[in-house]
Design a protein around this motif. Structure first.
Motif, PDB file in Angstrom:
ATOM      1  N   THR A 100      -0.180  19.043 -16.312  1.00  0.00           N
ATOM      2  CA  THR A 100      -0.096  19.230 -17.764  1.00  0.00           C
ATOM      3  C   THR A 100      -0.005  20.705 -18.115  1.00  0.00           C
ATOM      4  O   THR A 100       0.824  21.119 -18.931  1.00  0.00           O
ATOM      5  N   ILE A 101      -0.833  21.517 -17.485  1.00  0.00           N
ATOM      6  CA  ILE A 101      -0.815  22.964 -17.762  1.00  0.00           C
ATOM      7  C   ILE A 101       0.513  23.572 -17.336  1.00  0.00           C
ATOM      8  O   ILE A 101       1.107  24.353 -18.084  1.00  0.00           O
ATOM      9  N   LEU A 116       3.198  22.674 -19.839  1.00  0.00           N
ATOM     10  CA  LEU A 116       3.083  23.425 -21.088  1.00  0.00           C
ATOM     11  C   LEU A 116       3.516  24.876 -20.914  1.00  0.00           C
ATOM     12  O   LEU A 116       4.077  25.481 -21.818  1.00  0.00           O
ATOM     13  N   ARG A 117       3.243  25.439 -19.744  1.00  0.00           N
ATOM     14  CA  ARG A 117       3.645  26.832 -19.491  1.00  0.00           C
ATOM     15  C   ARG A 117       5.140  26.959 -19.278  1.00  0.00           C
ATOM     16  O   ARG A 117       5.768  27.907 -19.721  1.00  0.00           O
ATOM     17  N   ASN A 118       5.727  26.013 -18.538  1.00  0.00           N
ATOM     18  CA  ASN A 118       7.132  26.123 -18.157  1.00  0.00           C
ATOM     19  C   ASN A 118       8.061  25.410 -19.119  1.00  0.00           C
ATOM     20  O   ASN A 118       9.264  25.583 -19.030  1.00  0.00           O
ATOM     21  N   GLY A 119       7.551  24.607 -20.007  1.00  0.00           N
ATOM     22  CA  GLY A 119       8.390  23.872 -20.954  1.00  0.00           C
ATOM     23  C   GLY A 119       9.288  24.767 -21.773  1.00  0.00           C
ATOM     24  O   GLY A 119      10.489  24.503 -21.891  1.00  0.00           O
ATOM     25  N   ALA A 174     -10.306  17.246 -18.564  1.00  0.00           N
ATOM     26  CA  ALA A 174     -11.022  18.187 -17.695  1.00  0.00           C
ATOM     27  C   ALA A 174     -11.231  17.615 -16.297  1.00  0.00           C
ATOM     28  O   ALA A 174     -11.274  18.363 -15.320  1.00  0.00           O
ATOM     29  N   TYR A 175     -11.342  16.307 -16.216  1.00  0.00           N
ATOM     30  CA  TYR A 175     -11.604  15.661 -14.923  1.00  0.00           C
ATOM     31  C   TYR A 175     -10.388  14.901 -14.418  1.00  0.00           C
ATOM     32  O   TYR A 175     -10.474  14.166 -13.447  1.00  0.00           O
ATOM     33  N   SER A 176      -9.265  15.081 -15.075  1.00  0.00           N
ATOM     34  CA  SER A 176      -8.060  14.346 -14.725  1.00  0.00           C
ATOM     35  C   SER A 176      -7.321  15.006 -13.575  1.00  0.00           C
ATOM     36  O   SER A 176      -7.291  16.230 -13.457  1.00  0.00           O
ATOM     37  N   GLN A 177      -6.678  14.194 -12.761  1.00  0.00           N
ATOM     38  CA  GLN A 177      -5.824  14.722 -11.700  1.00  0.00           C
ATOM     39  C   GLN A 177      -4.536  15.305 -12.274  1.00  0.00           C
ATOM     40  O   GLN A 177      -3.818  16.025 -11.598  1.00  0.00           O
ATOM     41  N   ARG A 178      -4.242  14.995 -13.531  1.00  0.00           N
ATOM     42  CA  ARG A 178      -3.020  15.474 -14.175  1.00  0.00           C
ATOM     43  C   ARG A 178      -3.194  16.839 -14.818  1.00  0.00           C
ATOM     44  O   ARG A 178      -2.247  17.368 -15.406  1.00  0.00           O
ATOM     45  N   LEU A 179      -4.381  17.420 -14.780  1.00  0.00           N
ATOM     46  CA  LEU A 179      -4.635  18.688 -15.478  1.00  0.00           C
ATOM     47  C   LEU A 179      -3.661  19.776 -15.047  1.00  0.00           C
ATOM     48  O   LEU A 179      -3.034  20.428 -15.874  1.00  0.00           O
ATOM     49  N   ALA A 220     -12.301  29.107 -13.079  1.00  0.00           N
ATOM     50  CA  ALA A 220     -11.058  28.923 -13.831  1.00  0.00           C
ATOM     51  C   ALA A 220     -11.246  29.469 -15.241  1.00  0.00           C
ATOM     52  O   ALA A 220     -12.373  29.599 -15.721  1.00  0.00           O
ATOM     53  N   PRO A 221     -10.160  29.780 -15.916  1.00  0.00           N
ATOM     54  CA  PRO A 221     -10.279  30.228 -17.308  1.00  0.00           C
ATOM     55  C   PRO A 221     -10.661  29.062 -18.214  1.00  0.00           C
ATOM     56  O   PRO A 221     -10.560  27.896 -17.827  1.00  0.00           O
ATOM     57  N   TRP A 222     -11.105  29.378 -19.422  1.00  0.00           N
ATOM     58  CA  TRP A 222     -11.432  28.340 -20.389  1.00  0.00           C
ATOM     59  C   TRP A 222     -10.158  27.602 -20.786  1.00  0.00           C
ATOM     60  O   TRP A 222      -9.106  28.196 -20.954  1.00  0.00           O
ATOM     61  N   HIS A 223     -10.288  26.297 -20.942  1.00  0.00           N
ATOM     62  CA  HIS A 223      -9.214  25.453 -21.447  1.00  0.00           C
ATOM     63  C   HIS A 223      -9.711  24.867 -22.767  1.00  0.00           C
ATOM     64  O   HIS A 223     -10.873  24.475 -22.878  1.00  0.00           O
TER      65      HIS A 223
END
Length: 123
Positions: A92-93, A96-99, A84-89, A48-51
């Motif tokens: 959330t991404i 933030l992208r579609n907002g 990083a370990y959340s099921q919501r990652l 995955a890319p860096w977050h």
């Protein structure tokens, strides 16, 4: 590579943010200075890319701007990186992208200076 002065200067920041390569360099520089922290989520295949999340130095700057100390600001690195370990990652991404796509387009908001608005006032 941009210098710390470039990162702090608004005009320099605008210049640096123009190209994706420059954005990555700026993120790396901010990470090296501790302003941001980063992680790569685990994926079943590939990488995955860096977050990026707020780092301790970045939290200290924000706390100072609010006129409080870092402890009162409530920053904890383990909580910042817990995403990083959340099921919501993924959610959330995606949010933030579609907002920004959900926002009302600027031209849909009538301007008080538009010719149409002037005609309404004259009538």
């Amino acid at each position: 590579m941009p210098t710390v002065a470039d990162l702090a200067d608004d005009a320099g920041a605008q210049r640096v943010l123009r190209a994706p390569l420059h954005r990555r360099h700026r993120l790396i520089a901010l990470h090296r200075h501790g302003v941001l922290d980063r992680f790569r989520p685990r994926t079943p295949i590939g990488s995955a890319p860096w977050h990026y999340v707020l780092g301790e130095a970045g939290a200290a700057v924000l706390a100072q701007e609010d006129g409080i100390d870092l402890a009162a600001f409530g920053y904890r690195r383990d909580r910042a990186l817990s995403i990083a370990y959340s099921q919501r990652l993924t959610h959330t991404i995606d949010s933030l992208r579609n907002g920004p796509d959900l926002a009302v387009p600027r031209r849909a908001i009538p301007s008080p200076y538009s010719p149409h608005a002037m005609r309404l006032e004259e009538a």
